[in-house]
Design an enzyme around this catalytic site. Structure first.
Site, PDB file in Angstrom:
ATOM      1  N   TRP A 134      -4.690  -5.567  17.301  1.00 59.35           N
ATOM      2  CA  TRP A 134      -3.494  -6.011  16.583  1.00 59.35           C
ATOM      3  C   TRP A 134      -3.878  -6.797  15.344  1.00 59.35           C
ATOM      4  CZ3 TRP A 134      -0.652 -11.058  16.870  1.00 59.35           C
ATOM      5  CH2 TRP A 134       0.566 -10.995  16.184  1.00 59.35           C
ATOM      6  N   GLN A 190     -16.985 -13.622  14.491  1.00 64.07           N
ATOM      7  CA  GLN A 190     -15.802 -14.172  15.166  1.00 64.07           C
ATOM      8  C   GLN A 190     -15.687 -13.600  16.576  1.00 64.07           C
ATOM      9  OE1 GLN A 190     -11.994 -12.935  13.518  1.00 64.07           O
ATOM     10  NE2 GLN A 190     -11.152 -14.987  13.858  1.00 64.07           N
ATOM     11  N   TRP A 192      -1.930 -11.637  25.713  1.00 57.02           N
ATOM     12  CA  TRP A 192      -2.265 -11.576  24.287  1.00 57.02           C
ATOM     13  C   TRP A 192      -2.043 -12.940  23.624  1.00 57.02           C
ATOM     14  CZ3 TRP A 192       1.672 -12.085  20.472  1.00 57.02           C
ATOM     15  CH2 TRP A 192       2.995 -11.984  20.927  1.00 57.02           C
ATOM     16  N   SER A 193      -2.649 -13.102  22.461  1.00 56.09           N
ATOM     17  CA  SER A 193      -2.560 -14.300  21.622  1.00 56.09           C
ATOM     18  C   SER A 193      -3.081 -15.561  22.304  1.00 56.09           C
ATOM     19  CB  SER A 193      -1.123 -14.522  21.139  1.00 56.09           C
ATOM     20  OG  SER A 193      -1.086 -15.391  20.010  1.00 56.09           O
ATOM     21  N   ALA A 219      -2.949 -18.466  19.935  1.00 57.21           N
ATOM     22  CA  ALA A 219      -1.660 -18.758  19.287  1.00 57.21           C
ATOM     23  C   ALA A 219      -1.685 -18.319  17.822  1.00 57.21           C
ATOM     24  CB  ALA A 219      -1.322 -20.242  19.401  1.00 57.21           C
ATOM     25  N   TYR A 241       0.810  -0.683  15.741  1.00 62.95           N
ATOM     26  CA  TYR A 241      -0.142  -1.474  14.981  1.00 62.95           C
ATOM     27  C   TYR A 241      -0.568  -0.720  13.712  1.00 62.95           C
ATOM     28  CZ  TYR A 241      -0.668  -4.299  19.266  1.00 62.95           C
ATOM     29  OH  TYR A 241      -0.443  -5.091  20.376  1.00 62.95           O
ATOM     30  N   ARG A 263      -5.105 -15.163   8.612  1.00 66.30           N
ATOM     31  CA  ARG A 263      -3.961 -14.370   9.045  1.00 66.30           C
ATOM     32  C   ARG A 263      -2.662 -14.954   8.502  1.00 66.30           C
ATOM     33  NH1 ARG A 263      -3.536 -13.090  15.370  1.00 66.30           N
ATOM     34  NH2 ARG A 263      -5.443 -12.008  14.771  1.00 66.30           N
ATOM     35  N   LYS A 281      -8.288 -23.917  12.359  1.00 67.47           N
ATOM     36  CA  LYS A 281      -8.422 -23.611  10.937  1.00 67.47           C
ATOM     37  C   LYS A 281      -7.194 -23.997  10.114  1.00 67.47           C
ATOM     38  CE  LYS A 281      -8.931 -19.133  11.478  1.00 67.47           C
ATOM     39  NZ  LYS A 281      -9.078 -17.676  11.200  1.00 67.47           N
ATOM     40  N   GLN A 283      -7.379  -5.350   8.114  1.00 70.87           N
ATOM     41  CA  GLN A 283      -8.478  -6.203   7.683  1.00 70.87           C
ATOM     42  C   GLN A 283      -9.847  -5.561   7.855  1.00 70.87           C
ATOM     43  OE1 GLN A 283      -6.842  -9.558  10.211  1.00 70.87           O
ATOM     44  NE2 GLN A 283      -7.472 -10.779   8.456  1.00 70.87           N
TER      45      GLN A 283
END
Length: 323
Positions: free
Chosen positions: A21, A292, A209-210, A213, A54, A230, A220, A27
């Site tokens: 996602w 990452q 998911w997430s 958050a 997506y 993002r 960041k 990206q």
């Protein structure tokens, strides 16, 4: 990497998984996706999450090309997709779970992914305009035809999930076995409260998911929105208010101190906290670059350090701000 059963199903999924996602086709391209997927696979990840919607279908195209280039045995990995939003305007093509849409959407997704079947298929959102019984029959038929192996839901209410399960039980159809809800330190109620009865009653498994958050739990955004983040993307502008929430960012600062004490980062702590919940079969992580991804997967190393005392400290910081 540890592996967990998908609820009561026999399928074993890696406790940390890798999803596409936002990042795929937006990206990162096929080359970067292949590099990240290879690193995830080498670290023990066997579940790769995707969805029709997506990047307007292009996320599936990128992942499909990466699978083709990597050439893994099909038995060695698990891939998912999700349906509801659609890719075209018009009747039966958007925001629906009717039979016509679902039976055609799976064929198109398989073409984009260059696969004969997906392992998991989700109804991406509930559809109030289609009878649940129609959707259950279509999803069961999708499995019977060999185009998917297991089906489930994403962001359905407990009542809707139970209704679908009971219809399948009554008609001897393939039942929904998993749900994909949002779950992180500031978003707990659905997983911990609303679904509580479903784990034992139905054997429901979760692929959440997430965990970060949408990036808030990386730290960041404590100083604003970085240009390469993002939150700076125009198509995700709706996230900016929550990403810059002062009170929650202050809580993230306190979590950073705790994470350092444990020998990790706040992002790793947040992911490990999600995986600590025994009801969570797999925590879906995302990454726009290899470093990452590698950092996120190190969250598994923090799991043994989440003692009752540490969990209590985390709750003291975040629970008052959770919903």
């Amino acid at each position: 990497m540890q592996y967990r059963r998908l609820g009561r199903a026999g399928l074993q999924v890696s406790q940390l998984s890798y999803g596409s996602w936002v990042t795929y086709a937006n990206q990162i391209d096929v080359k970067a996706a292949r590099e990240c997927m290879a690193a995830a696979f080498d670290a023990g990840v066997n579940f790769f999450d995707n969805a029709e919607a997506y990047a307007g279908g292009q996320s599936e195209v990128v992942m499909g090309e990466a699978f083709k280039a990597l050439g893994w045995p099909r038995m060695s990995y698990i891939v998912s997709t999700k349906f509801y939003w659609g890719l075209a305007e018009g009747p039966n093509q958007r925001n629906t779970l009717n039979r016509k849409y679902l039976m055609q959407a799976i064929d198109q997704s398989l073409q984009r992914l260059q696969l004969e079947h997906v392992d998991l298929v989700f109804c991406h959102r509930p559809d109030p305009h289609t009878p649940i019984e129609e959707t259950v029959w279509a999803m069961s038929d999708m499995i019977r035809q060999g185009k998917a192996l297991y089906w489930g839901t994403s962001e359905w209410s407990a009542q809707e999930i139970r209704a679908a399960w009971e219809i399948a039980e009554r008609h001897h159809l393939h039942k929904p076995v998993m749900e994909q809800p949002q779950y992180h330190l500031f978003h707990r109620q659905r997983v911990e409260k609303e679904y509580a009865r479903l784990y034992e009653d139905l054997g429901l498994g979760l692929t959440t998911w997430s965990p970060l958050a949408s990036g808030l739990l990386t730290g960041k955004y404590r100083g604003g929105i970085p240009a390469d983040s993002r939150g700076a993307m125009d198509n995700l502008s709706f996230l900016r208010e929550q990403l810059t929430d002062r009170t929650r960012n202050e809580a993230v600062g306190r979590l950073e101190e705790l994470a350092r004490d444990l020998g990790g980062t706040v992002a790793q702590l947040a992911i490990a906290w999600c995986a600590h919940n025994p009801r969570v079969s797999s925590v879906i992580t995302g990454a726009s670059r290899l470093s990452q991804l590698q950092d996120n997967l190190k969250a598994a190393e923090l799991l043994p350090r989440l003692t009752p005392e540490v969990l209590a400290r985390i709750d003291d910081i975040t629970l008052p701000l959770a919903r």
